[in-house]
Design a protein around this motif. Structure first.
Motif, PDB file in Angstrom:
ATOM      1  N   ASN A 204       0.826  -1.202   0.000  1.00  0.00           N
ATOM      2  CA  ASN A 204       0.000   0.000   0.000  1.00  0.00           C
ATOM      3  C   ASN A 204       0.854   1.242   0.000  1.00  0.00           C
ATOM      4  N   GLU A 205       1.960   1.198   0.754  1.00  0.00           N
ATOM      5  CA  GLU A 205       2.852   2.346   0.835  1.00  0.00           C
ATOM      6  C   GLU A 205       3.476   2.646  -0.520  1.00  0.00           C
ATOM      7  N   LEU A 206       3.869   1.579  -1.199  1.00  0.00           N
ATOM      8  CA  LEU A 206       4.486   1.747  -2.513  1.00  0.00           C
ATOM      9  C   LEU A 206       3.457   2.229  -3.550  1.00  0.00           C
ATOM     10  N   VAL A 207       2.255   1.725  -3.440  1.00  0.00           N
ATOM     11  CA  VAL A 207       1.179   2.176  -4.353  1.00  0.00           C
ATOM     12  C   VAL A 207       0.909   3.648  -4.160  1.00  0.00           C
ATOM     13  N   GLN A 208       0.864   4.083  -2.876  1.00  0.00           N
ATOM     14  CA  GLN A 208       0.603   5.504  -2.589  1.00  0.00           C
ATOM     15  C   GLN A 208       1.700   6.376  -3.176  1.00  0.00           C
ATOM     16  N   ALA A 209       2.970   5.920  -3.038  1.00  0.00           N
ATOM     17  CA  ALA A 209       4.107   6.684  -3.557  1.00  0.00           C
ATOM     18  C   ALA A 209       4.070   6.747  -5.072  1.00  0.00           C
ATOM     19  N   ALA A 210       3.783   5.584  -5.688  1.00  0.00           N
ATOM     20  CA  ALA A 210       3.709   5.548  -7.157  1.00  0.00           C
ATOM     21  C   ALA A 210       2.560   6.421  -7.674  1.00  0.00           C
ATOM     22  N   ALA A 211       1.443   6.424  -6.908  1.00  0.00           N
ATOM     23  CA  ALA A 211       0.277   7.242  -7.307  1.00  0.00           C
ATOM     24  C   ALA A 211       0.618   8.714  -7.305  1.00  0.00           C
ATOM     25  N   LYS A 212       1.494   9.143  -6.376  1.00  0.00           N
ATOM     26  CA  LYS A 212       1.879  10.552  -6.322  1.00  0.00           C
ATOM     27  C   LYS A 212       2.578  10.972  -7.635  1.00  0.00           C
ATOM     28  N   ILE A 213       3.442  10.081  -8.115  1.00  0.00           N
ATOM     29  CA  ILE A 213       4.127  10.393  -9.376  1.00  0.00           C
ATOM     30  C   ILE A 213       3.120  10.452 -10.531  1.00  0.00           C
ATOM     31  N   GLY A 214       2.167   9.508 -10.530  1.00  0.00           N
ATOM     32  CA  GLY A 214       1.140   9.512 -11.565  1.00  0.00           C
ATOM     33  C   GLY A 214       0.278  10.771 -11.518  1.00  0.00           C
ATOM     34  N   GLU A 215      -0.092  11.199 -10.286  1.00  0.00           N
ATOM     35  CA  GLU A 215      -0.911  12.408 -10.139  1.00  0.00           C
ATOM     36  C   GLU A 215      -0.171  13.630 -10.664  1.00  0.00           C
ATOM     37  N   MET A 216       1.159  13.668 -10.375  1.00  0.00           N
ATOM     38  CA  MET A 216       1.930  14.805 -10.836  1.00  0.00           C
ATOM     39  C   MET A 216       1.932  14.881 -12.370  1.00  0.00           C
ATOM     40  N   ALA A 217       1.850  13.705 -13.041  1.00  0.00           N
ATOM     41  CA  ALA A 217       1.895  13.678 -14.509  1.00  0.00           C
ATOM     42  C   ALA A 217       0.559  14.034 -15.163  1.00  0.00           C
ATOM     43  N   ILE A 218      -0.505  14.001 -14.373  1.00  0.00           N
ATOM     44  CA  ILE A 218      -1.836  14.335 -14.932  1.00  0.00           C
ATOM     45  C   ILE A 218      -1.972  15.857 -15.032  1.00  0.00           C
ATOM     46  N   ILE A 219      -2.146  16.345 -16.236  1.00  0.00           N
ATOM     47  CA  ILE A 219      -2.317  17.784 -16.495  1.00  0.00           C
ATOM     48  C   ILE A 219      -3.497  17.972 -17.456  1.00  0.00           C
ATOM     49  N   PRO A 220      -4.050  19.202 -17.588  1.00  0.00           N
ATOM     50  CA  PRO A 220      -5.140  19.438 -18.566  1.00  0.00           C
ATOM     51  C   PRO A 220      -4.637  19.202 -19.993  1.00  0.00           C
TER      52      PRO A 220
END
Length: 717
Positions: A204-220
């Motif tokens: 779960n910890e690794l998923v949360q960390a990986a999700a942060k990188i994915g969120e940063m890549a999401i742009i309009p």
């Protein structure tokens, strides 16, 4: 040499006279144009109102014409453009960029993690050197966007976990970024990254960390398209129809407040006292120019007028002005709410007088001009500049008058023409009323019929009333004048009777023959009769040299040479014309005296001269000076003159002899070209021959039908 000089001087005088006449014609046209402008000026002059902003309107104001409200149109266009939604476009390049960035971050983490492992560092402890190395590998912009603890968690993971995390995040980012993401949808899109990674086999910890990188890549990725948006807005502007203030539209009603919008419309329509427009007057001037040009074309092209062209134009101007004045005066009653008061105007009077006194073709042109003027003068409807009903009504009425008068005995048909015009007027009113399919009351329809009938009758009455004045004032030979000149007590007729009784009797016989023949072909019979009385007035100079006056006396020509006899005989035409001029007789009579022999040959004296002369005798020397007959009346008189003299010389006139003689005389005149300059036709000449034969048979009736009476008288003796 003198002849050449005289000819040049004569030509100069003729050119100077022609230029003077043209100048007078031009003045007449200018006067007509001014009259038209003055009469129609008030009918095209825009109404203006003393309207003040935020005041109460004292009357209901209508739009006098249709105009485009550009200000309101522009406002509507901008409103339509503003209602167009912003246009966006899905930028596929953003998807690739985001995926590449995610891969680069994870690849950098994996690379740094391997490097730390080679250096024998504890995988559960992330030293500052490792963090610093990762920071150097990544750009500062990316590194600063991701929390430090995210890197710490990822650097602790092994390579297989990082590869799985990388692939999972790349897939998630690609899936999310492949869909349109507006600015306001970014937060929602970033939150969906965790949903995409929830089934990944990682802690779960690794998923949360990986999700942060994915969120940063999401742009309009659904960006605003300036060009597409502007194109849509321009299309919306173009689809907006221009706002018009329609003719007849109510701008402000009585008692309504004149606000800024109403005031703006009044100003746009030029209805304010301080707003003046010249457009209607320019349009009126162009319309008048068109009508005058049409008039000039017909007048200058036409050669046949009852009087001179200059007099015709003056008379035309007077008749035209009287008719327009009647229209204008009667139009004033429109203010009293008399509907279609224009129906009562006796406009047909004008074209009747023009046809009778000036020229038939000009009457047709004037019908069109009267129709146009009437449609402007009687425009009582604010929804239209022209009253086409009145214009149509005038056009049909005028044409009916012209066509009914025709060419035969037109003066006798004036009253009948008026009745015919009334009938046509009623038909026009009926047809217009039915076509409009309105709710016109029976009382209104009845009033229209009365006005239509009165218009036609009054037109003929006024035409009959004006005719004598115009005929007298312009020297036009009227019926009344002809009757006056036919009085045997006239000095010239008494002169013929007393000095040349044989000529007088001959003239009376010719008058009887010519009148019936002229009436048979539609020419002016009364003119032919009275003109015949005076056609041989020149014989009174030397009456005894003409055979009809030689009673119980020797023929003086027996003692004269053929040349001298010829001069005496030929002189009676020119001397007669001169006598008529001296007594100021009508030009028609002078023409008859000059032209009734045309250029015919004095055959008796010509052959006599040839017999008695040893040198060549020219035929032209024994011909009358002419000119040849110019009108039908003169042509008929010339035939009747020869026929009467020839039949009188017959010892035993019979119907066959008379008919052969008449046809022979007419045939001889045709072959000699005596009718080349008048508009008489072969058909009309046949009718003339029949008429002359019938009249002569009546004159010689007793001698032809009852020859036995003479025998009875002898026996009784």
């Amino acid at each position: 040499m003198r002849r050449i000089v005289k000819k040049k001087l004569k030509k100069r005088k003729e050119n100077h006279l022609s230029k003077s006449i043209q100048s007078l014609h031009f003045i007449h046209y200018i006067v007509l144009a001014i009259i038209l402008f003055v009469v129609l000026f008030s009918n095209v002059k825009p109404d203006t109102f003393d309207a003040k902003l935020f005041s109460i309107s004292e009357q209901t104001i209508y739009a006098p014409t249709t105009v485009v409200d550009e200000e309101m149109t522009k406002k509507k266009q901008e409103e339509a453009a503003a209602n167009v939604e912003d246009q966006y476009v899905l930028n596929q390049g953003y998807v690739e960029n985001s995926v590449t960035m995610v891969k680069s971050i994870f690849d950098s983490i994996i690379e740094v993690s391997k490097l730390a492992e080679q250096n024998g560092e504890n995988e559960h402890v992330v030293s500052d050197d490792i963090q610093k190395k990762l920071q150097e590998t990544l750009t500062s912009a990316v590194y600063e966007k991701i929390p430090t603890d995210v890197f710490t968690i990822l650097l602790k993971a092994n390579e297989s976990e990082l590869n799985l995390a990388r692939d999972s995040v790349v897939t998630a980012v690609h899936n999310i970024m492949s869909k349109p993401i507006k600015v306001e949808q970014v937060a929602e899109a970033r939150a969906s990254v965790k949903n995409e990674l929830q089934y990944v086999n990682l802690s779960n910890e690794l998923v949360q960390a990986a999700a942060k990188i994915g969120e940063m890549a999401i742009i309009p990725n659904y960006t605003f398209d300036v060009q597409a948006t502007e194109a849509k807005r321009q299309q919306a502007r173009e689809e907006v129809q221009e706002v018009q203030i329609k003719q007849g539209q109510i701008i402000v009603e009585e008692g309504q407040l004149i606000d800024r919008e109403v005031y703006r419309k009044l100003e746009l329509l030029g209805l304010l006292d301080n707003k003046y427009t010249f457009q209607p007057f320019i349009g009126l001037s162009l319309l008048i120019l068109l009508m005058i040009s049409l008039l000039i074309y017909y007048v200058e092209k036409e050669k046949k007028f009852y009087i001179s062209k200059h007099q015709s134009l003056l008379l035309y101007t007077i008749i035209f002005s009287i008719t327009l004045a009647m229209m204008k005066i009667i139009s004033l009653f429109q203010e009293m709410d008399y509907s279609h008061i224009g129906f009562i105007v006796p406009v047909s009077m004008g074209v009747m007088l023009i046809k009778l006194l000036i020229n038939p073709r000009l009457a047709f042109v004037t019908s069109l001009i009267f129709a146009i003027c009437g449609s402007l003068i009687f425009n009582e409807d604010v929804t239209s500049t022209f009253n086409f009903i009145v214009g149509l009504y005038y056009l049909f009425g005028c044409l009916a008058a012209i066509l009914f008068l025709g060419e035969h005995n037109v003066r006798a048909k004036i009253l009948q023409a008026g009745l015919f015009v009334s009938l046509v007027n009623v038909f026009v009113v009926t047809s217009v009323t039915l076509i409009q399919n309105g709710s016109t009351s029976n009382l209104e329809i009845g009033s229209y019929f009365v006005m239509a009938a009165v218009s036609g009758v009054v037109s003929s009455v006024l035409a009959i009333g004006f005719l004598p004045f115009f005929e007298s004032g312009f020297g036009i030979l009227s019926t009344m004048k002809l009757i006056e000149l036919s009085n045997p007590n006239h000095p010239l007729l008494r002169k013929i009777l007393t000095e040349a009784p044989g000529t007088y009797h001959h003239s009376v016989m010719v008058a009887n023959l010519a009148e019936s023949a002229c009436e048979a072909i539609g020419a002016n019979g009364l003119l032919a009769r009275v003109g015949s009385y005076y056609h041989d007035i020149g014989k009174t100079k030397r009456p005894h040299y003409f055979i009809e006056n030689q009673m119980n006396m020797e023929n003086p020509h027996d003692k004269l040479s053929a040349q001298l006899s010829k001069n005496i005989i030929i002189a009676h035409t020119t001397e007669g014309a001169e006598m008529l001029r001296k007594h100021k007789m009508p030009k028609e009579f002078i023409d008859i005296a000059e032209q009734h022999h045309g250029t015919s040959l004095l055959k008796y004296f010509y052959h006599k001269a040839k017999e008695n002369s040893h040198h060549e005798i020219l035929e032209e020397e024994f011909r009358y000076p002419g000119p040849k007959p110019q009108t039908k009346e003169i042509a008929v008189i010339s035939i009747a003159d020869s026929v009467e003299a020839a039949v009188r010389s017959l010892k035993n006139p019979t119907p066959d002899k008379i008919e052969k003689l008449v046809k022979a005389i007419i045939k001889d005149r045709i072959q000699d070209g005596q009718f080349d300059e008048c508009n008489i036709t072969f058909k009309e000449l046949d009718i003339v021959a029949k008429s002359l034969c019938e009249t002569l048979k009546g004159i010689f009736h007793s001698r032809i039908e009852y020859p036995e009476l003479a025998d009875k008288k002898v026996k009784q003796a």
